[in-house]
Design an enzyme around this catalytic site. Structure first.
Site, PDB file in Angstrom:
ATOM      1  N   GLY A 107       0.819  -1.214   0.000  1.00  0.00           N
ATOM      2  CA  GLY A 107       0.000   0.000   0.000  1.00  0.00           C
ATOM      3  C   GLY A 107       0.854   1.266   0.000  1.00  0.00           C
ATOM      4  N   LEU A 118       0.433   3.739  -1.991  1.00  0.00           N
ATOM      5  CA  LEU A 118       0.769   3.582  -3.410  1.00  0.00           C
ATOM      6  C   LEU A 118       1.341   4.844  -4.036  1.00  0.00           C
ATOM      7  CD1 LEU A 118      -2.323   1.543  -4.631  1.00  0.00           C
ATOM      8  CD2 LEU A 118      -0.110   0.712  -3.810  1.00  0.00           C
ATOM      9  N   HIS A 178       4.338   1.565  -7.883  1.00  0.00           N
ATOM     10  CA  HIS A 178       3.371   0.464  -7.745  1.00  0.00           C
ATOM     11  C   HIS A 178       2.428   0.424  -8.941  1.00  0.00           C
ATOM     12  CE1 HIS A 178       4.013   1.561  -3.334  1.00  0.00           C
ATOM     13  NE2 HIS A 178       4.364   0.294  -3.359  1.00  0.00           N
ATOM     14  N   GLY A 189       9.128  -4.857  -8.625  1.00  0.00           N
ATOM     15  CA  GLY A 189       9.977  -3.757  -9.085  1.00  0.00           C
ATOM     16  C   GLY A 189      11.454  -4.067  -8.966  1.00  0.00           C
ATOM     17  N   GLN A 190      12.204  -3.608  -9.951  1.00  0.00           N
ATOM     18  CA  GLN A 190      13.669  -3.699  -9.926  1.00  0.00           C
ATOM     19  C   GLN A 190      14.240  -2.786  -8.832  1.00  0.00           C
ATOM     20  OE1 GLN A 190      15.828  -5.629 -11.614  1.00  0.00           O
ATOM     21  NE2 GLN A 190      17.615  -4.565 -10.775  1.00  0.00           N
ATOM     22  N   LEU A 230      11.020   6.429  -6.530  1.00  0.00           N
ATOM     23  CA  LEU A 230       9.790   6.532  -5.750  1.00  0.00           C
ATOM     24  C   LEU A 230       9.787   5.450  -4.677  1.00  0.00           C
ATOM     25  CD1 LEU A 230       6.914   7.194  -8.324  1.00  0.00           C
ATOM     26  CD2 LEU A 230       8.502   8.789  -7.264  1.00  0.00           C
ATOM     27  N   SER A 231       9.360   5.844  -3.477  1.00  0.00           N
ATOM     28  CA  SER A 231       9.266   4.901  -2.368  1.00  0.00           C
ATOM     29  C   SER A 231       8.207   5.408  -1.406  1.00  0.00           C
ATOM     30  CB  SER A 231      10.608   4.804  -1.642  1.00  0.00           C
ATOM     31  OG  SER A 231      10.426   4.217  -0.360  1.00  0.00           O
ATOM     32  N   SER A 232       7.476   4.478  -0.812  1.00  0.00           N
ATOM     33  CA  SER A 232       6.478   4.876   0.192  1.00  0.00           C
ATOM     34  C   SER A 232       7.153   5.584   1.361  1.00  0.00           C
ATOM     35  CB  SER A 232       5.727   3.658   0.709  1.00  0.00           C
ATOM     36  OG  SER A 232       5.141   2.965  -0.376  1.00  0.00           O
TER      37      SER A 232
HETATM   38  P1  AMP Z   1       6.176  -2.250  -1.504  1.00  0.00           P
HETATM   39  O1  AMP Z   1       4.777  -1.740  -1.351  1.00  0.00           O
HETATM   40  O2  AMP Z   1       7.224  -1.272  -1.081  1.00  0.00           O
HETATM   41  O3  AMP Z   1       6.362  -3.625  -0.893  1.00  0.00           O
HETATM   42  O4  AMP Z   1       6.419  -2.436  -3.045  1.00  0.00           O
HETATM   43  C1  AMP Z   1       5.557  -3.235  -3.824  1.00  0.00           C
HETATM   44  C2  AMP Z   1       6.168  -3.461  -5.180  1.00  0.00           C
HETATM   45  O5  AMP Z   1       6.377  -2.209  -5.829  1.00  0.00           O
HETATM   46  C3  AMP Z   1       7.527  -4.160  -5.102  1.00  0.00           C
HETATM   47  O6  AMP Z   1       7.624  -5.111  -6.146  1.00  0.00           O
HETATM   48  C4  AMP Z   1       8.481  -3.009  -5.315  1.00  0.00           C
HETATM   49  O7  AMP Z   1       9.726  -3.410  -5.872  1.00  0.00           O
HETATM   50  C5  AMP Z   1       7.711  -2.156  -6.295  1.00  0.00           C
HETATM   51  N1  AMP Z   1       8.211  -0.773  -6.289  1.00  0.00           N
HETATM   52  C6  AMP Z   1       8.432   0.014  -5.209  1.00  0.00           C
HETATM   53  N2  AMP Z   1       8.950   1.202  -5.595  1.00  0.00           N
HETATM   54  C7  AMP Z   1       9.066   1.157  -6.949  1.00  0.00           C
HETATM   55  C8  AMP Z   1       9.547   2.073  -7.933  1.00  0.00           C
HETATM   56  N3  AMP Z   1      10.017   3.279  -7.616  1.00  0.00           N
HETATM   57  N4  AMP Z   1       9.518   1.683  -9.236  1.00  0.00           N
HETATM   58  C9  AMP Z   1       9.045   0.448  -9.590  1.00  0.00           C
HETATM   59  N5  AMP Z   1       8.577  -0.451  -8.692  1.00  0.00           N
HETATM   60  C10 AMP Z   1       8.590  -0.113  -7.397  1.00  0.00           C
END
Ligand code: AMP
Length: 280
Positions: free
Chosen positions: A28, A30, A34, A144-145, A181-183
């Site tokens: 989440g 988002l 995501h 995500g990479q 991008l990061s939560s």
């Molecule tokens: P998370 O909610 O942080 O567990 O991330 C869920 C998915 O989104 C994971 O596969 C992450 O690698 C991907 N993700 C997170 N940040 C990015 C980003 N900036 N670009 C692409 N994918 C992402």
């Protein structure tokens, strides 16, 4: 878009779903990273199921599980706009019922880099992803990479356990100034935010240098360090240049492909980023 909270309801939905089914696991909060995964799944799959579960098992005791950003209504609206057909949002008790005893552990790769700074983190990731795969039974799953080591852990467990899921890795989505991008970016103060693009700047300097012929592993790591060290609020956990599958640290002249990754703390907020050198 359907929202289901129990494995039983998910199974019923899965039974009716057209194939191929794509799964996009998230915690989440988002952002466009995501949503890029959901859009990619939408292009490639007849049914897109996203999951939203803040997984306590992948947070350490002193990490941010309790204060992790949560906004269910906003996330559901964004999933719907991006084209998800259904969202699986289990409670912690649904995912880990009382008496639950099973943990999925990977040796080697899960102990390095992130694993050495966050003990148990990849046990939590591997356990929840294995469960999600068994619960949803997707044909494809999208990751995500940005979280390169997580992607490697998931590819490895899928292969080792013969799980019938195709793992699709998707490129990192960045802000205009390069910050991935990061939560967790919402935790950054204005000053920390201003210094945070040094991670991607360092990685891109090194990638350009490698493309121009610089291949000494130490010098390439040094180019990244130089950018981050220049930021007074940044504290480096690691800068790694490693084999992309074993995560063994590389020395001397490298040929590529190689995973250049780092983790940097700004106060209590920990950021990670990476690029692959010599891809394609
Ligand atoms: P998370 O909610 O942080 O567990 O991330 C869920 C998915 O989104 C994971 O596969 C992450 O690698 C991907 N993700 C997170 N940040 C990015 C980003 N900036 N670009 C692409 N994918 C992402």
């Amino acid at each position: 878009m359907q929202v289901v909270r129990t494995v039983a309801a998910l199974r019923a939905l899965r039974g009716q779903a057209s194939s191929p089914v794509g799964l996009v696991p998230t915690m989440g909060a988002l952002h466009d990273g995501h949503l890029s995964l959901v859009k990619r799944a939408r292009e490639q799959c007849a049914t897109v199921i996203a999951s939203l579960f803040v997984n306590p098992a992948q947070f350490g005791p002193n990490e941010d599980f309790d204060r992790y950003p949560r906004d269910e209504a906003r996330d559901l609206a964004l999933f719907e706009q991006a084209g998800a057909d259904a969202v699986f949002m289990p409670s912690v008790e649904e995912m880990y019922p009382p008496g639950d005893a099973t943990v999925v552990t990977l040796t080697g790769i899960s102990e390095r880099l992130e694993g050495s700074h966050r003990p148990g983190h990849f046990d939590g990731v591997a356990t929840v992803v294995t469960r999600l795969f068994n619960q949803v039974q997707p044909d494809r799953a999208y990751f995500g990479q940005k979280d390169a080591q997580q992607l490697l852990v998931i590819r490895t467990l899928t292969r080792d356990l013969h799980l019938p899921v195709e793992i699709v890795g998707c490129p990192t989505v960045r802000e205009a100034d390069g910050l991935a991008l990061s939560s967790r970016n919402v935790y950054l103060s204005e000053q920390q935010r201003a210094q945070a693009p040094s991670l991607s700047r360092g990685l891109l300097r090194a990638r350009d240098a490698f493309a121009s012929g610089l291949c000494d592993a130490g010098l390439l790591r040094g180019l990244v360090r130089e950018q981050v060290d220049a930021q007074p609020l940044a504290e480096i956990d690691y800068i790694s240049l490693a084999h992309p599958e074993t995560l063994d640290e590389l020395d001397g002249a490298i040929e590529g492909p190689a995973l250049l990754s780092l983790a940097v703390r700004f106060g209590a907020t920990r950021l990670i980023d990476n690029v692959v050198l010599g891809e394609h």
